[in-house]
Write a protein that holds these residues in place. Structure first.
Motif, PDB file in Angstrom:
ATOM      1  N   ALA A  52       0.818  -1.217   0.000  1.00  0.00           N
ATOM      2  CA  ALA A  52       0.000   0.000   0.000  1.00  0.00           C
ATOM      3  C   ALA A  52       0.848   1.262   0.000  1.00  0.00           C
ATOM      4  N   LEU A  53       1.969   1.224  -0.721  1.00  0.00           N
ATOM      5  CA  LEU A  53       2.831   2.390  -0.872  1.00  0.00           C
ATOM      6  C   LEU A  53       2.976   2.733  -2.348  1.00  0.00           C
ATOM      7  N   PRO A  54       3.367   3.972  -2.658  1.00  0.00           N
ATOM      8  CA  PRO A  54       3.497   4.368  -4.070  1.00  0.00           C
ATOM      9  C   PRO A  54       4.540   3.536  -4.809  1.00  0.00           C
ATOM     10  N   GLU A  55       4.365   3.422  -6.102  1.00  0.00           N
ATOM     11  CA  GLU A  55       5.299   2.657  -6.920  1.00  0.00           C
ATOM     12  C   GLU A  55       6.693   3.267  -6.913  1.00  0.00           C
ATOM     13  N   ARG A  56       6.806   4.574  -6.719  1.00  0.00           N
ATOM     14  CA  ARG A  56       8.118   5.231  -6.749  1.00  0.00           C
ATOM     15  C   ARG A  56       9.022   4.778  -5.604  1.00  0.00           C
ATOM     16  N   VAL A  57       8.443   4.206  -4.535  1.00  0.00           N
ATOM     17  CA  VAL A  57       9.266   3.718  -3.431  1.00  0.00           C
ATOM     18  C   VAL A  57       9.407   2.199  -3.476  1.00  0.00           C
ATOM     19  N   ASP A  99      12.600  12.923  -1.399  1.00  0.00           N
ATOM     20  CA  ASP A  99      13.255  12.779  -2.698  1.00  0.00           C
ATOM     21  C   ASP A  99      13.766  11.347  -2.861  1.00  0.00           C
ATOM     22  N   ASP A 100      14.316  11.057  -4.017  1.00  0.00           N
ATOM     23  CA  ASP A 100      14.746   9.691  -4.315  1.00  0.00           C
ATOM     24  C   ASP A 100      15.832   9.201  -3.371  1.00  0.00           C
ATOM     25  N   GLU A 101      16.749  10.096  -2.985  1.00  0.00           N
ATOM     26  CA  GLU A 101      17.817   9.680  -2.073  1.00  0.00           C
ATOM     27  C   GLU A 101      17.259   9.314  -0.703  1.00  0.00           C
ATOM     28  N   GLN A 102      16.266  10.062  -0.237  1.00  0.00           N
ATOM     29  CA  GLN A 102      15.644   9.754   1.049  1.00  0.00           C
ATOM     30  C   GLN A 102      14.891   8.429   0.985  1.00  0.00           C
ATOM     31  N   VAL A 103      14.231   8.172  -0.130  1.00  0.00           N
ATOM     32  CA  VAL A 103      13.537   6.900  -0.303  1.00  0.00           C
ATOM     33  C   VAL A 103      14.527   5.743  -0.265  1.00  0.00           C
ATOM     34  N   THR A 104      15.620   5.876  -0.996  1.00  0.00           N
ATOM     35  CA  THR A 104      16.611   4.796  -1.052  1.00  0.00           C
ATOM     36  C   THR A 104      17.241   4.553   0.314  1.00  0.00           C
ATOM     37  N   ARG A 105      17.586   5.623   0.999  1.00  0.00           N
ATOM     38  CA  ARG A 105      18.310   5.481   2.273  1.00  0.00           C
ATOM     39  C   ARG A 105      17.429   5.006   3.403  1.00  0.00           C
TER      40      ARG A 105
END
Length: 381
Positions: A52-57, A99-105
């Motif tokens: 139940a989270l966005p595809e971007r994460v 942002d993408d870096e926060q998602v990855t980390r």
């Protein structure tokens, strides 16, 4: 709106019910943290954490309604899984505004079942202040009873920076951060979070306007969804007991006084259910939902109190035995009753929203309004 579950909600609810089935009889020690890492990893392996989270994460693209379905099942079993804090609030907020870096980390390790994040959001006032420094903020403040804080690897902290709130991601090993575990009514998962000149760089800040308010709304809805599951199962267990327990050679459920209390409890549970789904649906649709969320939390608090006490009273002394499941539902319901504000606090919130609406509709009404208080809400004199 349509109150029926979507196909995705039905699938995720069924998967969660099956996964948590072994935990319905789980009786932890009173000093347990309320977190089982093996279960957390099992949820990740089953796809429940990401669903139940966005595809971007890295999620499946479902949203708030599906999260609430999973949370209801967690409440139904009182499973030791910090989904409400780590996924429905923290990961969802980072996925929406980070942002993408926060998602990855920070998000990806959570979805793999390797870490958790504990939100420390504002209650009646923002607990932490941020002072500007080159490339970030220095954080100061203290906040007690941070749910899931005792074991979290990272904290999503609401910080007052100037005239508005921002969100800061603070790792547990950050210099100036002190975490002190607390024993609350149903375990030791909570903690006092203290920040003393703790540095956070811009890489750990979410400065998007409205992000903190969004996270607070999601936290309240998550509590309501958990409470729905807790109360529904508590009522189910109580009805089963009332059918089996006999006095004077008759099931106690045949006595009028018991039937009346169970009927009232059923009405309360349905009120929690309807107000939760109305508020969650409006929030997911991007419609104004502040009033509906306050109403849902009012019912989660008031009904939580009544149903929890009814369950224990019908069970008599059995209901408070530490080796009997009902005590877990009682303590969980009492905690959810006050999490995010009691019933009285919600009535005040509803009154403030009605007053603000009246003031906008009739400017002369505002003459009796005082300046906003610490919560940012105006009150009539």
């Amino acid at each position: 709106m349509d109150f029926d579950y979507t196909e995705a909600q039905q699938d995720l609810s069924g998967l969660a019910r099956a996964l948590f089935a072994d935990w319905t009889g789980y009786n932890p020690r009173p000093d347990t943290t309320g977190f089982d890492r093996a279960l957390w990893r099992a949820m990740a392996a089953a796809g429940l954490l990401e669903a139940a989270l966005p595809e971007r994460v890295g999620g499946n693209g479902f949203g708030l309604l599906e999260q609430c379905s999973i949370l209801t099942e967690i409440g139904w079993s009182v499973a030791p899984a910090p989904y409400a804090t780590g996924i429905a609030v923290a990961a969802a907020t980072i996925g929406e505004f980070g942002d993408d870096e926060q998602v990855t980390r920070w998000v990806r390790p959570v979805l793999r079942g390797e870490a958790t994040i504990a939100p420390a959001l504002a209650g009646s006032a923002v607990a932490f202040e941020g002072s500007a420094q080159p490339n970030g903020l220095l954080l100061n403040g203290i906040q007690p009873v941070v749910a899931a804080g005792a074991f979290a690897e990272t904290f999503l902290v609401e910080v007052r920076a100037g005239a508005r709130s921002v969100l800061a991601l603070v790792d547990r090993d950050t210099e100036g951060l002190t975490v002190t575990g607390q024993h609350v009514v149903n375990g030791t998962d909570a903690a006092v979070l203290e920040l003393r000149d703790a540095p956070v760089t811009e890489a750990g800040l979410i400065r998007v306007p409205g992000a903190a308010e969004w996270a607070r709304r999601r936290a309240t809805l998550a509590t309501c969804a958990l409470q729905l599951g807790i109360l529904a199962r508590a009522l189910e267990l109580t009805c089963e007991y009332a059918r089996a327990r006999k006095q004077f050679d008759k099931p106690i459920g045949s006595f009028q006084a018991v039937r009346q209390r169970l009927a009232d409890a059923y009405i309360d549970v349905e009120a929690v259910r309807l107000t939760l789904w109305q508020a969650a649906w409006r929030e997911q649709q991007g419609l104004p939902a502040e009033m509906e969320i306050a109403v849902a939390k009012f019912w989660a608090a008031q009904a939580g109190h009544r149903v929890a006490h009814t369950a224990v009273h019908v069970h008599a002394s059995t209901g408070i035995y530490l080796d009997y499941p009902m005590q877990r539902y009682f303590t969980a319901a009492k905690r959810a009753e006050f999490e995010g504000g009691s019933g009285t606090a919600q009535l005040r919130r509803i009154g403030d929203l009605l007053a603000d609406h009246a003031a906008r509709a009739d400017p002369s009404y505002a003459r009796g309004m005082t300046a906003p208080d610490a919560t940012g809400m105006s009150r009539r004199s």
